[in-house]
Design a protein around this motif. Sequence first.
Motif, PDB file in Angstrom:
ATOM      1  N   LEU A  20       1.652  19.964   4.947  1.00 11.44           N
ATOM      2  CA  LEU A  20       2.746  20.411   5.814  1.00 11.44           C
ATOM      3  C   LEU A  20       3.977  19.513   5.697  1.00 11.44           C
ATOM      4  CD1 LEU A  20       0.833  21.444   9.060  1.00 11.44           C
ATOM      5  CD2 LEU A  20       2.006  22.949   7.442  1.00 11.44           C
ATOM      6  N   VAL A  21       3.788  18.208   5.762  1.00  6.75           N
ATOM      7  CA  VAL A  21       4.945  17.311   5.688  1.00  6.75           C
ATOM      8  C   VAL A  21       5.508  17.249   4.274  1.00  6.75           C
ATOM      9  CG1 VAL A  21       4.271  15.940   7.677  1.00  6.75           C
ATOM     10  CG2 VAL A  21       3.596  15.195   5.392  1.00  6.75           C
ATOM     11  N   GLY A  22       4.716  17.660   3.288  1.00  6.30           N
ATOM     12  CA  GLY A  22       5.206  17.712   1.915  1.00  6.30           C
ATOM     13  C   GLY A  22       6.344  18.696   1.747  1.00  6.30           C
ATOM     14  N   PHE A  23       6.342  19.760   2.566  1.00  2.90           N
ATOM     15  CA  PHE A  23       7.439  20.727   2.513  1.00  2.90           C
ATOM     16  C   PHE A  23       8.762  20.091   2.927  1.00  2.90           C
ATOM     17  CE2 PHE A  23       4.022  23.989   3.008  1.00  2.90           C
ATOM     18  CZ  PHE A  23       4.249  24.617   1.784  1.00  2.90           C
ATOM     19  N   ALA A  24       8.688  19.071   3.754  1.00  5.49           N
ATOM     20  CA  ALA A  24       9.902  18.371   4.191  1.00  5.49           C
ATOM     21  C   ALA A  24      10.267  17.250   3.221  1.00  5.49           C
ATOM     22  CB  ALA A  24       9.697  17.814   5.589  1.00  5.49           C
ATOM     23  N   GLY A  25       9.503  17.103   2.142  1.00  7.98           N
ATOM     24  CA  GLY A  25       9.798  16.073   1.157  1.00  7.98           C
ATOM     25  C   GLY A  25       9.198  14.718   1.485  1.00  7.98           C
ATOM     26  N   VAL A  26       8.292  14.680   2.457  1.00  5.24           N
ATOM     27  CA  VAL A  26       7.658  13.431   2.849  1.00  5.24           C
ATOM     28  C   VAL A  26       6.416  13.230   1.995  1.00  5.24           C
ATOM     29  CG1 VAL A  26       6.563  12.185   4.731  1.00  5.24           C
ATOM     30  CG2 VAL A  26       8.526  13.656   5.195  1.00  5.24           C
ATOM     31  N   THR A  27       6.403  12.158   1.230  1.00  5.99           N
ATOM     32  CA  THR A  27       5.241  11.863   0.389  1.00  5.99           C
ATOM     33  C   THR A  27       4.850  10.406   0.588  1.00  5.99           C
ATOM     34  OG1 THR A  27       6.606  11.209  -1.490  1.00  5.99           O
ATOM     35  CG2 THR A  27       5.959  13.540  -1.369  1.00  5.99           C
ATOM     36  N   GLY A  28       3.629  10.101   0.200  1.00  8.46           N
ATOM     37  CA  GLY A  28       3.153   8.732   0.319  1.00  8.46           C
ATOM     38  C   GLY A  28       1.850   8.546  -0.426  1.00  8.46           C
ATOM     39  N   SER A  29       1.505   7.282  -0.639  1.00 10.93           N
ATOM     40  CA  SER A  29       0.285   6.938  -1.358  1.00 10.93           C
ATOM     41  C   SER A  29      -0.290   5.667  -0.756  1.00 10.93           C
ATOM     42  CB  SER A  29       0.602   6.724  -2.836  1.00 10.93           C
ATOM     43  OG  SER A  29      -0.424   6.023  -3.483  1.00 10.93           O
ATOM     44  N   LYS A  30      -1.573   5.727  -0.397  1.00 12.74           N
ATOM     45  CA  LYS A  30      -2.209   4.537   0.170  1.00 12.74           C
ATOM     46  C   LYS A  30      -2.173   3.388  -0.820  1.00 12.74           C
ATOM     47  CE  LYS A  30      -6.285   5.958   1.475  1.00 12.74           C
ATOM     48  NZ  LYS A  30      -7.565   6.129   2.157  1.00 12.74           N
ATOM     49  N   SER A  31      -2.508   3.659  -2.068  1.00 20.61           N
ATOM     50  CA  SER A  31      -2.553   2.570  -3.053  1.00 20.61           C
ATOM     51  C   SER A  31      -1.170   1.996  -3.311  1.00 20.61           C
ATOM     52  CB  SER A  31      -3.199   3.047  -4.350  1.00 20.61           C
ATOM     53  OG  SER A  31      -2.462   4.113  -4.911  1.00 20.61           O
ATOM     54  N   ARG A  32      -0.159   2.855  -3.403  1.00 24.60           N
ATOM     55  CA  ARG A  32       1.200   2.362  -3.619  1.00 24.60           C
ATOM     56  C   ARG A  32       1.672   1.564  -2.397  1.00 24.60           C
ATOM     57  NH1 ARG A  32       3.804   6.927  -5.569  1.00 24.60           N
ATOM     58  NH2 ARG A  32       4.297   7.573  -3.459  1.00 24.60           N
ATOM     59  N   GLY A  33       1.306   2.015  -1.203  1.00 22.51           N
ATOM     60  CA  GLY A  33       1.661   1.288   0.010  1.00 22.51           C
ATOM     61  C   GLY A  33       1.038  -0.097   0.044  1.00 22.51           C
ATOM     62  N   LEU A  34      -0.256  -0.183  -0.312  1.00 17.42           N
ATOM     63  CA  LEU A  34      -0.917  -1.490  -0.350  1.00 17.42           C
ATOM     64  C   LEU A  34      -0.295  -2.390  -1.416  1.00 17.42           C
ATOM     65  CD1 LEU A  34      -4.704  -0.772   0.260  1.00 17.42           C
ATOM     66  CD2 LEU A  34      -3.170  -2.123   1.671  1.00 17.42           C
ATOM     67  N   GLU A  35       0.064  -1.812  -2.567  1.00 18.01           N
ATOM     68  CA  GLU A  35       0.725  -2.607  -3.612  1.00 18.01           C
ATOM     69  C   GLU A  35       2.022  -3.217  -3.085  1.00 18.01           C
ATOM     70  OE1 GLU A  35       1.493  -0.532  -7.273  1.00 18.01           O
ATOM     71  OE2 GLU A  35      -0.560   0.241  -7.331  1.00 18.01           O
ATOM     72  N   MET A  36       2.806  -2.402  -2.376  1.00 17.10           N
ATOM     73  CA  MET A  36       4.074  -2.896  -1.835  1.00 17.10           C
ATOM     74  C   MET A  36       3.829  -3.997  -0.801  1.00 17.10           C
ATOM     75  SD  MET A  36       6.093   0.650  -1.291  1.00 17.10           S
ATOM     76  CE  MET A  36       7.467   0.997  -2.339  1.00 17.10           C
ATOM     77  N   LEU A  37       2.821  -3.821   0.026  1.00 12.89           N
ATOM     78  CA  LEU A  37       2.513  -4.832   1.033  1.00 12.89           C
ATOM     79  C   LEU A  37       2.025  -6.123   0.382  1.00 12.89           C
ATOM     80  CD1 LEU A  37       0.876  -2.539   3.713  1.00 12.89           C
ATOM     81  CD2 LEU A  37       2.976  -3.867   3.980  1.00 12.89           C
ATOM     82  N   TYR A  38       1.170  -6.005  -0.652  1.00 15.00           N
ATOM     83  CA  TYR A  38       0.724  -7.207  -1.371  1.00 15.00           C
ATOM     84  C   TYR A  38       1.912  -7.912  -2.026  1.00 15.00           C
ATOM     85  CZ  TYR A  38      -4.365  -6.856  -1.005  1.00 15.00           C
ATOM     86  OH  TYR A  38      -5.653  -6.857  -0.543  1.00 15.00           O
ATOM     87  N   ASP A  39       2.841  -7.137  -2.564  1.00 18.32           N
ATOM     88  CA  ASP A  39       4.028  -7.733  -3.177  1.00 18.32           C
ATOM     89  C   ASP A  39       4.828  -8.515  -2.137  1.00 18.32           C
ATOM     90  OD1 ASP A  39       5.891  -8.074  -5.423  1.00 18.32           O
ATOM     91  OD2 ASP A  39       7.224  -6.796  -4.227  1.00 18.32           O
ATOM     92  N   ASP A  40       4.990  -7.924  -0.958  1.00 17.38           N
ATOM     93  CA  ASP A  40       5.701  -8.624   0.114  1.00 17.38           C
ATOM     94  C   ASP A  40       4.933  -9.867   0.557  1.00 17.38           C
ATOM     95  OD1 ASP A  40       7.561  -9.216   2.090  1.00 17.38           O
ATOM     96  OD2 ASP A  40       6.623  -7.893   3.549  1.00 17.38           O
TER      97      ASP A  40
END
Length: 176
Positions: A20-40
């Motif tokens: 449903l939220v994909g129709f609004a262009g909202v996307t995300g990835s758990k692994s990509r999110g964790l990568e970004m957090l580890y980078d921070d």
Amino acid sequence: MVVGVYEYVVGALPWPFKFLVGFAGVTGSKSRGLEMLYDDANRGILTTVEARTVIALFLRREGRYQEAIQVVRTLKTQYPHDYLFRLEEANLLKDAGAGMGAVEAYRQILADAAKPNYFFQARLELTYFGLGDALRGQRHYGEAAQSYETGRRRKERWGGTQDKVVAGCRRIPRSE
């Protein structure tokens, strides 16, 4: 850090919501999110502690307890007088199945709390409840009941309810 949290949370949504939220262009990835957090956490300047805290939270959510324990231990080493990091390490040990390791961690928190001004406003009833759960899991029912009772008394002093004590005591077998 915020983008990493966003990525993870959106990636963790159940599939119908993601659709449903994909129709609004909202996307995300758990692994990509964790990568970004580890980078921070590794290279950030202002939010490294917050990033490691969120990483531990997300790893706990995924049941990756050993990784979460390692993250929390780095925080505990950096902030040895922080009650919540110490409590979270003990809780993670308990949830990871290291029962006696958790018992020792809870007991160490209580020993350190007995030192004057070691922790700032520690809510030790949480430690006693966790210790009771860990002891009950190891079938040390008498000690578990004592720990629950001590936690209940401490919580009453703070004006709290007895929900956790009642729930914990109901799970103790009545054979003893």
